[in-house]
Design an enzyme around this catalytic site. Sequence first.
Site, PDB file in Angstrom:
ATOM      1  N   ASN A   1     -12.839  -3.217   2.168  1.00 38.98           N
ATOM      2  CA  ASN A   1     -13.810  -2.135   2.156  1.00 38.98           C
ATOM      3  C   ASN A   1     -14.635  -2.268   0.881  1.00 38.98           C
ATOM      4  O   ASN A   1     -14.085  -2.415  -0.210  1.00 38.98           O
ATOM      5  CB  ASN A   1     -13.098  -0.784   2.195  1.00 38.98           C
ATOM      6  CG  ASN A   1     -12.343  -0.576   3.492  1.00 38.98           C
ATOM      7  OD1 ASN A   1     -12.792  -0.999   4.549  1.00 38.98           O
ATOM      8  ND2 ASN A   1     -11.184   0.049   3.419  1.00 38.98           N
TER       9      ASN A   1
ATOM     10  N   HIS B   1     -10.027  -5.132  -3.610  1.00 36.51           N
ATOM     11  CA  HIS B   1      -8.708  -5.300  -2.999  1.00 36.51           C
ATOM     12  C   HIS B   1      -8.868  -5.743  -1.562  1.00 36.51           C
ATOM     13  O   HIS B   1      -9.740  -5.263  -0.845  1.00 36.51           O
ATOM     14  CB  HIS B   1      -7.869  -4.029  -3.086  1.00 36.51           C
ATOM     15  CG  HIS B   1      -8.576  -2.777  -2.656  1.00 36.51           C
ATOM     16  ND1 HIS B   1      -9.506  -2.144  -3.442  1.00 36.51           N
ATOM     17  CD2 HIS B   1      -8.496  -2.051  -1.509  1.00 36.51           C
ATOM     18  CE1 HIS B   1      -9.957  -1.074  -2.821  1.00 36.51           C
ATOM     19  NE2 HIS B   1      -9.368  -0.998  -1.629  1.00 36.51           N
TER      20      HIS B   1
ATOM     21  N   GLU C   1     -12.501   3.263  -1.555  1.00 41.43           N
ATOM     22  CA  GLU C   1     -12.052   4.427  -2.328  1.00 41.43           C
ATOM     23  C   GLU C   1     -11.638   4.053  -3.743  1.00 41.43           C
ATOM     24  O   GLU C   1     -11.860   4.825  -4.673  1.00 41.43           O
ATOM     25  CB  GLU C   1     -10.901   5.123  -1.599  1.00 41.43           C
ATOM     26  CG  GLU C   1     -11.369   5.777  -0.290  1.00 41.43           C
ATOM     27  CD  GLU C   1     -10.257   6.467   0.463  1.00 41.43           C
ATOM     28  OE1 GLU C   1      -9.078   6.297   0.101  1.00 41.43           O
ATOM     29  OE2 GLU C   1     -10.584   7.175   1.440  1.00 41.43           O
TER      30      GLU C   1
ATOM     31  N   ASP D   1       0.849  -1.187   0.000  1.00 46.28           N
ATOM     32  CA  ASP D   1       0.000   0.000   0.000  1.00 46.28           C
ATOM     33  C   ASP D   1       0.894   1.249   0.000  1.00 46.28           C
ATOM     34  O   ASP D   1       1.897   1.307   0.698  1.00 46.28           O
ATOM     35  CB  ASP D   1      -0.917   0.014   1.231  1.00 46.28           C
ATOM     36  CG  ASP D   1      -2.050   1.011   1.079  1.00 46.28           C
ATOM     37  OD1 ASP D   1      -3.208   0.580   0.924  1.00 46.28           O
ATOM     38  OD2 ASP D   1      -1.781   2.226   1.112  1.00 46.28           O
ATOM     39  N   ILE D   2       0.498   2.256  -0.777  1.00 46.30           N
ATOM     40  CA  ILE D   2       1.327   3.457  -0.911  1.00 46.30           C
ATOM     41  C   ILE D   2       1.335   4.287   0.376  1.00 46.30           C
ATOM     42  O   ILE D   2       2.281   5.038   0.618  1.00 46.30           O
ATOM     43  CB  ILE D   2       0.837   4.288  -2.123  1.00 46.30           C
ATOM     44  CG1 ILE D   2       1.950   5.191  -2.659  1.00 46.30           C
ATOM     45  CG2 ILE D   2      -0.417   5.093  -1.793  1.00 46.30           C
ATOM     46  CD1 ILE D   2       1.654   5.789  -4.023  1.00 46.30           C
TER      47      ILE D   2
ATOM     48  N   HIS E   1      -7.000  -5.763   1.973  1.00 47.20           N
ATOM     49  CA  HIS E   1      -5.895  -5.215   2.766  1.00 47.20           C
ATOM     50  C   HIS E   1      -5.384  -6.323   3.686  1.00 47.20           C
ATOM     51  O   HIS E   1      -6.174  -6.954   4.392  1.00 47.20           O
ATOM     52  CB  HIS E   1      -6.373  -4.068   3.655  1.00 47.20           C
ATOM     53  CG  HIS E   1      -6.886  -2.861   2.929  1.00 47.20           C
ATOM     54  ND1 HIS E   1      -6.162  -1.701   2.800  1.00 47.20           N
ATOM     55  CD2 HIS E   1      -8.073  -2.626   2.293  1.00 47.20           C
ATOM     56  CE1 HIS E   1      -6.876  -0.794   2.132  1.00 47.20           C
ATOM     57  NE2 HIS E   1      -8.046  -1.331   1.814  1.00 47.20           N
TER      58      HIS E   1
HETATM   59  P1  5GP Z   1      -9.850   1.503   0.136  1.00 47.74           P
HETATM   60  O1  5GP Z   1     -10.172   2.682   0.990  1.00 47.74           O
HETATM   61  O2  5GP Z   1     -10.402   1.631  -1.265  1.00 47.74           O
HETATM   62  O3  5GP Z   1     -10.182   0.194   0.784  1.00 47.74           O
HETATM   63  O4  5GP Z   1      -8.269   1.456   0.037  1.00 47.74           O
HETATM   64  C1  5GP Z   1      -7.529   1.971  -1.023  1.00 47.74           C
HETATM   65  C2  5GP Z   1      -6.080   1.833  -0.661  1.00 47.74           C
HETATM   66  O5  5GP Z   1      -5.317   2.042  -1.823  1.00 47.74           O
HETATM   67  C3  5GP Z   1      -5.593   2.850   0.374  1.00 47.74           C
HETATM   68  O6  5GP Z   1      -5.055   2.152   1.495  1.00 47.74           O
HETATM   69  C4  5GP Z   1      -4.537   3.656  -0.372  1.00 47.74           C
HETATM   70  O7  5GP Z   1      -3.439   4.018   0.436  1.00 47.74           O
HETATM   71  C5  5GP Z   1      -4.138   2.714  -1.490  1.00 47.74           C
HETATM   72  N1  5GP Z   1      -3.688   3.373  -2.702  1.00 47.74           N
HETATM   73  C6  5GP Z   1      -4.294   4.410  -3.332  1.00 47.74           C
HETATM   74  N2  5GP Z   1      -3.613   4.739  -4.443  1.00 47.74           N
HETATM   75  C7  5GP Z   1      -2.553   3.894  -4.510  1.00 47.74           C
HETATM   76  C8  5GP Z   1      -1.473   3.741  -5.445  1.00 47.74           C
HETATM   77  O8  5GP Z   1      -1.345   4.455  -6.437  1.00 47.74           O
HETATM   78  N3  5GP Z   1      -0.580   2.751  -5.193  1.00 47.74           N
HETATM   79  C9  5GP Z   1      -0.685   1.947  -4.100  1.00 47.74           C
HETATM   80  N4  5GP Z   1       0.257   1.006  -3.950  1.00 47.74           N
HETATM   81  N5  5GP Z   1      -1.684   2.053  -3.207  1.00 47.74           N
HETATM   82  C10 5GP Z   1      -2.599   3.012  -3.409  1.00 47.74           C
END
Ligand code: 5GP
Length: 131
Positions: free
Chosen positions: A98, A111, A106, A40-41, A113
């Site tokens: 999520n 995905h 988001e 994760d970034i 985690h």
């Molecule tokens: P969500 O809120 O959709 O479950 O999580 C999205 C995740 O994607 C977040 O933890 C965010 O830090 C990660 N993320 C967003 N953009 C990027 C990216 O460009 N590269 C990586 N490796 N992770 C990302």
Amino acid sequence: MTSKPGNAAYDPTNIFARILRGELPCKKVYEDDHVLAFEDIRPLLPVHVLVIPKGAYVGMNDFTATASGDEIAALYRAVGEVARLKGVADSGYRIIVNNGVDGHQEVPHLHVHVLGGRKVGRMVGVQPAAD
Ligand code: 5GP
């Protein structure tokens, strides 16, 4: 194309689709025919890896309804493999998906985690319902 996470048409311009096509970089942790896993970034814990199917799935709704058994098995096997590769299989870890608007998704590509590296507490981000 617009996309509402969870139940809308898949948006092929989303950030994880671009990572899968090699248009954006990632720190790869694991890959097989059906799955890619990468760091994760913005890690929330010492171990924070995202495990994604290579197929175009918005979230759990379309994945569980239309993915093949091989794809579904591969995603779960990859979670276990990532935990082993990152050294948290024995110490423990949390997996979170999520999903949709209420789930605070988001990025509109399914995905998982994988979070660990220290104790994570009982639960995350859940407030008692007001009603
Ligand atoms: P969500 O809120 O959709 O479950 O999580 C999205 C995740 O994607 C977040 O933890 C965010 O830090 C990660 N993320 C967003 N953009 C990027 C990216 O460009 N590269 C990586 N490796 N992770 C990302």
